[in-house]
Write a protein that holds these residues in place. Structure first.
Motif, PDB file in Angstrom:
ATOM      1  N   ALA A  24      60.763  75.850  19.156  1.00  0.00           N
ATOM      2  CA  ALA A  24      62.180  75.998  18.823  1.00  0.00           C
ATOM      3  C   ALA A  24      63.038  75.998  20.086  1.00  0.00           C
ATOM      4  O   ALA A  24      64.128  75.408  20.112  1.00  0.00           O
ATOM      5  CB  ALA A  24      62.402  77.276  18.016  1.00  0.00           C
ATOM      6  N   ILE A  25      62.555  76.669  21.140  1.00  0.00           N
ATOM      7  CA  ILE A  25      63.300  76.670  22.407  1.00  0.00           C
ATOM      8  C   ILE A  25      63.380  75.249  22.954  1.00  0.00           C
ATOM      9  O   ILE A  25      64.441  74.778  23.381  1.00  0.00           O
ATOM     10  CB  ILE A  25      62.633  77.611  23.426  1.00  0.00           C
ATOM     11  CG1 ILE A  25      62.654  79.054  22.913  1.00  0.00           C
ATOM     12  CG2 ILE A  25      63.338  77.528  24.782  1.00  0.00           C
ATOM     13  CD1 ILE A  25      61.812  80.013  23.740  1.00  0.00           C
ATOM     14  N   HIS A  26      62.246  74.551  22.930  1.00  0.00           N
ATOM     15  CA  HIS A  26      62.228  73.169  23.410  1.00  0.00           C
ATOM     16  C   HIS A  26      63.159  72.286  22.590  1.00  0.00           C
ATOM     17  O   HIS A  26      63.910  71.466  23.141  1.00  0.00           O
ATOM     18  CB  HIS A  26      60.806  72.610  23.351  1.00  0.00           C
ATOM     19  CG  HIS A  26      60.723  71.152  23.681  1.00  0.00           C
ATOM     20  ND1 HIS A  26      60.788  70.165  22.721  1.00  0.00           N
ATOM     21  CD2 HIS A  26      60.600  70.511  24.878  1.00  0.00           C
ATOM     22  CE1 HIS A  26      60.717  68.979  23.298  1.00  0.00           C
ATOM     23  NE2 HIS A  26      60.604  69.162  24.602  1.00  0.00           N
ATOM     24  N   ASN A  27      63.133  72.434  21.287  1.00  0.00           N
ATOM     25  CA  ASN A  27      63.946  71.586  20.422  1.00  0.00           C
ATOM     26  C   ASN A  27      65.441  71.840  20.607  1.00  0.00           C
ATOM     27  O   ASN A  27      66.258  70.952  20.360  1.00  0.00           O
ATOM     28  CB  ASN A  27      63.555  71.784  18.959  1.00  0.00           C
ATOM     29  CG  ASN A  27      62.153  71.278  18.669  1.00  0.00           C
ATOM     30  OD1 ASN A  27      61.607  70.473  19.425  1.00  0.00           O
ATOM     31  ND2 ASN A  27      61.560  71.762  17.592  1.00  0.00           N
ATOM     32  N   SER A  28      65.783  73.051  21.053  1.00  0.00           N
ATOM     33  CA  SER A  28      67.196  73.357  21.309  1.00  0.00           C
ATOM     34  C   SER A  28      67.687  72.704  22.604  1.00  0.00           C
ATOM     35  O   SER A  28      68.867  72.377  22.726  1.00  0.00           O
ATOM     36  CB  SER A  28      67.395  74.875  21.393  1.00  0.00           C
ATOM     37  OG  SER A  28      67.111  75.491  20.157  1.00  0.00           O
ATOM     38  N   TYR A  29      66.777  72.525  23.553  1.00  0.00           N
ATOM     39  CA  TYR A  29      67.126  71.939  24.855  1.00  0.00           C
ATOM     40  C   TYR A  29      66.030  70.942  25.257  1.00  0.00           C
ATOM     41  O   TYR A  29      65.331  71.151  26.248  1.00  0.00           O
ATOM     42  CB  TYR A  29      67.255  73.029  25.925  1.00  0.00           C
ATOM     43  CG  TYR A  29      68.171  74.166  25.549  1.00  0.00           C
ATOM     44  CD1 TYR A  29      69.539  74.091  25.774  1.00  0.00           C
ATOM     45  CD2 TYR A  29      67.659  75.328  24.964  1.00  0.00           C
ATOM     46  CE1 TYR A  29      70.382  75.137  25.432  1.00  0.00           C
ATOM     47  CE2 TYR A  29      68.497  76.379  24.614  1.00  0.00           C
ATOM     48  CZ  TYR A  29      69.852  76.273  24.849  1.00  0.00           C
ATOM     49  OH  TYR A  29      70.679  77.319  24.506  1.00  0.00           O
ATOM     50  N   PRO A  30      65.865  69.844  24.518  1.00  0.00           N
ATOM     51  CA  PRO A  30      64.703  68.970  24.727  1.00  0.00           C
ATOM     52  C   PRO A  30      64.619  68.349  26.115  1.00  0.00           C
ATOM     53  O   PRO A  30      63.518  68.032  26.576  1.00  0.00           O
ATOM     54  CB  PRO A  30      64.883  67.895  23.645  1.00  0.00           C
ATOM     55  CG  PRO A  30      66.324  67.953  23.269  1.00  0.00           C
ATOM     56  CD  PRO A  30      66.736  69.381  23.432  1.00  0.00           C
ATOM     57  N   ASP A  31      65.737  68.165  26.783  1.00  0.00           N
ATOM     58  CA  ASP A  31      65.716  67.551  28.112  1.00  0.00           C
ATOM     59  C   ASP A  31      65.615  68.574  29.231  1.00  0.00           C
ATOM     60  O   ASP A  31      65.582  68.209  30.408  1.00  0.00           O
ATOM     61  CB  ASP A  31      66.980  66.710  28.327  1.00  0.00           C
ATOM     62  CG  ASP A  31      67.072  65.556  27.343  1.00  0.00           C
ATOM     63  OD1 ASP A  31      66.001  65.011  26.998  1.00  0.00           O
ATOM     64  OD2 ASP A  31      68.180  65.215  26.914  1.00  0.00           O
ATOM     65  N   ARG A  32      65.567  69.853  28.872  1.00  0.00           N
ATOM     66  CA  ARG A  32      65.614  70.894  29.894  1.00  0.00           C
ATOM     67  C   ARG A  32      64.440  71.872  29.819  1.00  0.00           C
ATOM     68  O   ARG A  32      64.359  72.795  30.623  1.00  0.00           O
ATOM     69  CB  ARG A  32      66.925  71.676  29.788  1.00  0.00           C
ATOM     70  CG  ARG A  32      68.171  70.805  29.974  1.00  0.00           C
ATOM     71  CD  ARG A  32      69.434  71.614  29.889  1.00  0.00           C
ATOM     72  NE  ARG A  32      69.527  72.586  30.982  1.00  0.00           N
ATOM     73  CZ  ARG A  32      70.457  73.534  31.032  1.00  0.00           C
ATOM     74  NH1 ARG A  32      71.335  73.668  30.056  1.00  0.00           N
ATOM     75  NH2 ARG A  32      70.493  74.367  32.054  1.00  0.00           N
ATOM     76  N   VAL A  33      63.549  71.666  28.860  1.00  0.00           N
ATOM     77  CA  VAL A  33      62.444  72.611  28.662  1.00  0.00           C
ATOM     78  C   VAL A  33      61.112  71.863  28.675  1.00  0.00           C
ATOM     79  O   VAL A  33      60.947  70.864  27.976  1.00  0.00           O
ATOM     80  CB  VAL A  33      62.593  73.377  27.332  1.00  0.00           C
ATOM     81  CG1 VAL A  33      61.394  74.292  27.107  1.00  0.00           C
ATOM     82  CG2 VAL A  33      63.892  74.172  27.312  1.00  0.00           C
ATOM     83  N   SER A  34      60.167  72.352  29.475  1.00  0.00           N
ATOM     84  CA  SER A  34      58.804  71.834  29.474  1.00  0.00           C
ATOM     85  C   SER A  34      57.872  72.935  28.994  1.00  0.00           C
ATOM     86  O   SER A  34      57.949  74.072  29.459  1.00  0.00           O
ATOM     87  CB  SER A  34      58.383  71.392  30.881  1.00  0.00           C
ATOM     88  OG  SER A  34      59.141  70.281  31.301  1.00  0.00           O
ATOM     89  N   LEU A  35      57.009  72.587  28.056  1.00  0.00           N
ATOM     90  CA  LEU A  35      56.065  73.545  27.485  1.00  0.00           C
ATOM     91  C   LEU A  35      54.657  73.264  28.003  1.00  0.00           C
ATOM     92  O   LEU A  35      54.251  72.106  28.130  1.00  0.00           O
ATOM     93  CB  LEU A  35      56.053  73.457  25.956  1.00  0.00           C
ATOM     94  CG  LEU A  35      57.382  73.680  25.223  1.00  0.00           C
ATOM     95  CD1 LEU A  35      57.165  73.537  23.715  1.00  0.00           C
ATOM     96  CD2 LEU A  35      57.966  75.036  25.545  1.00  0.00           C
ATOM     97  N   VAL A  36      53.930  74.330  28.282  1.00  0.00           N
ATOM     98  CA  VAL A  36      52.530  74.228  28.687  1.00  0.00           C
ATOM     99  C   VAL A  36      51.736  75.254  27.885  1.00  0.00           C
ATOM    100  O   VAL A  36      52.098  76.438  27.857  1.00  0.00           O
ATOM    101  CB  VAL A  36      52.354  74.497  30.196  1.00  0.00           C
ATOM    102  CG1 VAL A  36      50.879  74.405  30.581  1.00  0.00           C
ATOM    103  CG2 VAL A  36      53.201  73.547  31.030  1.00  0.00           C
TER     104      VAL A  36
END
Length: 220
Positions: A24-36
């Protein structure tokens, strides 16, 4: 931009909820969040197939305080792993901060030789708090199908009845804690790496490294 390093496990019943929050955090800021997603050997991250554990994952996990999962560190801004209830607020705080370094890169993969040429550039628009920083490059893999406790709690990651594990840490291109770089306003930092992508990762019960589903994340 922010990096969310999530400590997770296939036998962890609360981890699908953690995946939902991170997504959800990534989807809110897709160009600014990287998930690992970091799986390290424990009773909640078994070595049965698909074995998503690596020694590097265990090293990174043990460097931060806290043993329960799901937990995460956001931009490595805390020494302790944080509960999933804190991730959204911490991510919001990090997104409001000014970045003193811009990081960009490109990866060229020769599918025949499985060799990756990785070019990363970092440009400081100001001086870092510390004079020495470290450039890190992770290799991640998406779409690894396998068991997950309480998978039905996160139906968006179920594919043909099997859980789809995403952004799983498979290896680190740089040394585990990065390559030392100068952290002052001025010249462009440029690093070039040649990396051999193995066909499988994990022991026992290794997972095939699918070149169509790997990503590289560079961060300082």
């Amino acid at each position: 931009a922010i990096l969310i390093e999530q400590f997770t496990g296939q036998s962890c019943p609360n981890c699908p909820d953690g995946h939902i929050i991170a997504n959800a955090i990534h989807n809110s800021y897709p160009d600014r969040v990287s998930l690992v997603s970091i799986h390290s050997q424990s009773n909640l991250s078994p070595a049965s197939y698909p074995n998503l554990n690596t020694p590097i994952s265990s090293t990174i996990s043990s460097a931060f305080e806290g043993t329960s999962i799901p937990m995460a560190v956001i931009n490595r801004s805390t020494a302790e792993k944080q509960s999933r209830t804190a991730w959204s607020a911490l991510a919001g705080e990090e997104l409001l901060k000014d970045a003193v370094v811009n990081v960009g890169g490109i990866v060229l993969v020769d599918e025949t030789t499985r060799t990756a040429e990785i070019i990363v550039e970092a440009y400081y628009t100001g001086d870092s708090v510390l004079p020495t920083n470290y450039l890190n490059i992770y290799m991640l893999q998406d779409s690894i199908l396998g068991y997950q406790s309480n998978a039905s709690n996160n139906p968006s990651q179920i594919v043909n009845g099997t859980y789809c594990h995403m952004h799983v840490l498979r290896s680190v291109v740089t040394p585990t804690w990065g390559d030392e770089i100068s952290a002052t306003n001025g010249p462009l930092v440029r690093k070039v790496y040649t990396y051999q992508i193995t066909e499988t990762i994990g022991s026992p019960n290794p997972v095939d490294v699918d070149l169509d589903n790997i990503n590289f994340v560079a961060f300082v």
